[in-house]
Design a protein around this motif. Structure first.
Motif, PDB file in Angstrom:
ATOM      1  N   ILE A 128      31.639  -0.099 -43.108  1.00  0.00           N
ATOM      2  CA  ILE A 128      31.675   0.600 -41.827  1.00  0.00           C
ATOM      3  C   ILE A 128      32.920   1.491 -41.814  1.00  0.00           C
ATOM      4  O   ILE A 128      34.002   1.027 -42.174  1.00  0.00           O
TER       5      ILE A 128
ATOM      6  N   LEU B  27      35.461   2.176 -40.286  1.00  0.00           N
ATOM      7  CA  LEU B  27      36.351   1.715 -39.215  1.00  0.00           C
ATOM      8  C   LEU B  27      37.650   1.216 -39.838  1.00  0.00           C
ATOM      9  O   LEU B  27      37.630   0.535 -40.862  1.00  0.00           O
ATOM     10  N   TYR B  28      38.778   1.566 -39.227  1.00  0.00           N
ATOM     11  CA  TYR B  28      40.072   1.081 -39.707  1.00  0.00           C
ATOM     12  C   TYR B  28      40.927   0.637 -38.528  1.00  0.00           C
ATOM     13  O   TYR B  28      40.652   0.971 -37.367  1.00  0.00           O
TER      14      TYR B  28
ATOM     15  N   ILE C 152      43.154   1.908 -33.656  1.00  0.00           N
ATOM     16  CA  ILE C 152      41.836   1.713 -34.232  1.00  0.00           C
ATOM     17  C   ILE C 152      41.180   3.078 -34.362  1.00  0.00           C
ATOM     18  O   ILE C 152      41.352   3.946 -33.490  1.00  0.00           O
TER      19      ILE C 152
ATOM     20  N   TYR D  72      37.609   5.434 -36.025  1.00  0.00           N
ATOM     21  CA  TYR D  72      36.213   5.385 -36.470  1.00  0.00           C
ATOM     22  C   TYR D  72      35.758   6.779 -36.880  1.00  0.00           C
ATOM     23  O   TYR D  72      36.112   7.780 -36.241  1.00  0.00           O
ATOM     24  N   HIS D  73      34.975   6.843 -37.962  1.00  0.00           N
ATOM     25  CA  HIS D  73      34.448   8.101 -38.480  1.00  0.00           C
ATOM     26  C   HIS D  73      33.025   8.284 -37.963  1.00  0.00           C
ATOM     27  O   HIS D  73      32.121   7.525 -38.324  1.00  0.00           O
ATOM     28  N   ILE D  74      32.814   9.305 -37.131  1.00  0.00           N
ATOM     29  CA  ILE D  74      31.503   9.543 -36.525  1.00  0.00           C
ATOM     30  C   ILE D  74      30.709  10.528 -37.379  1.00  0.00           C
ATOM     31  O   ILE D  74      31.163  11.649 -37.643  1.00  0.00           O
TER      32      ILE D  74
ATOM     33  N   TRP E 183      36.762  12.159 -37.042  1.00  0.00           N
ATOM     34  CA  TRP E 183      37.544  10.933 -36.895  1.00  0.00           C
ATOM     35  C   TRP E 183      38.040  10.847 -35.453  1.00  0.00           C
ATOM     36  O   TRP E 183      38.613  11.799 -34.926  1.00  0.00           O
TER      37      TRP E 183
ATOM     38  N   ASN F 253      40.297   8.188 -32.716  1.00  0.00           N
ATOM     39  CA  ASN F 253      41.208   7.042 -32.717  1.00  0.00           C
ATOM     40  C   ASN F 253      41.720   6.760 -31.323  1.00  0.00           C
ATOM     41  O   ASN F 253      41.714   7.628 -30.449  1.00  0.00           O
TER      42      ASN F 253
END
Length: 296
Positions: free
Chosen positions: A175, A177-178, A206, A208-210, A215, A217
């Motif tokens: 996923i 997500l980082y 946090i 997430y790449h959509i 990106w 955050n």
């Protein structure tokens, strides 16, 4: 209220902590270091205006509107796979009240030396970041109300200080997500014989790449003073400043490894109550370039 009354009130009661608004939030702390010769270089512009000042006791006071804009360079370079050098440098900071002229100057340079403690499974890093007082520690703005009055709005705090940061990160394998967690300690010194309280900070991010394109955050940071500062020892040096800040950002690629960014940041009392700061939304725009060496 006339300008000289505002100035007197500020000099006797306030110790505005706006110096940390832009430089500390220029980029998130993480447990990752760059690969050897890998680079990240960003130029950003940020702006805020506020007449809501939180005093050293946390009381909200309405003052003359204060504004600050900042042009900041941020760069990372991988010396080795486990050692990264980071520069965080406000190239220009503009400060002013609505009853003064706007003055500007170079900001203080922070150089960060980051070493990876763990890299593969749970990235963990430690960094030491001295901040050099090369900015304008004295930068007087003339009153637009009374020609004979002026107020000091420096672009640098005039003191040498050192940030020490421990950061950890994670990324999910399947996923996009980082997440990042960090804690920092700021060892402060003095300016013209006046000593400042050390500070500590904590934060989380946090991202997430959509659609493999954008990106996004969200960040939560908090800053607190180690010692209780009951009297403002100096003006605009950030002594006794405390806050909780949250932000949301996004970046989009525009050409190859070049991206544009947008960010919004604001303050609240969730973790540490606001003290010695002007509180309002901070809008930021930027562009960054990532260099990744070709693998053999």
């Amino acid at each position: 209220m006339q300008f000289h009354n505002i100035q007197s009130l500020i000099l006797k009661v306030f110790g505005l902590g706006y110096m940390c608004f832009f430089t500390f939030e220029a980029a998130a702390q993480s447990g990752w270091t760059k690969e050897k010769t890998e680079g990240f270089y960003q130029l950003s512009f940020q702006s805020m205006k506020s007449d809501d000042y939180y005093s050293l006791t946390g009381d909200l006071l309405e003052t003359n509107q204060f504004s600050q804009q900042s042009l900041v360079f941020y760069g990372e370079y991988g010396v080795t796979d486990k050692f990264t050098i980071i520069a965080n440098w406000p190239l220009q900071i503009w400060n002013g009240f609505e009853t003064t002229e706007t003055v500007s100057g170079l900001g203080d340079l922070r150089l960060e030396f980051k070493h990876s403690l763990l890299k593969k499974y749970l990235p963990l890093s430690i960094s030491i970041a001295p901040e050099f007082p090369i900015g304008r520690a004295n930068n007087f703005a003339q009153s637009t109300v009374n020609d004979f009055e002026q107020i000091n709005l420096p672009s640098g705090d005039g003191e040498f200080n050192v940030w020490t940061t421990l950061a950890s990160s994670f990324a999910l394998p399947d996923i996009p997500l980082y997440g990042n967690l960090f804690s920092s300690y700021n060892f402060r010194t003095q300016y013209e014989g006046i000593s400042f309280s050390d500070q500590f900070a904590i934060g989380a991010e946090i991202g997430y790449h959509i659609a493999d394109l954008v990106w996004v955050n969200a960040r939560l940071n908090a800053l607190n003073s180690v010692n209780e500062v009951e009297v403002a020892t100096d003006f605009v040096r950030g002594d006794g400043s405390e806050y909780t800040a949250y932000s949301f950002g996004a970046s989009v690629p525009v050409y190859k490894n070049i991206h544009v960014t947008v960010n919004y940041r604001n303050f609240n009392d969730w973790i540490f109550k606001r003290k010695n700061i002007y509180s309002s939304g901070v809008i930021g725009f930027g562009v960054y370039y990532e260099y990744k060496p070709k693998k053999p």
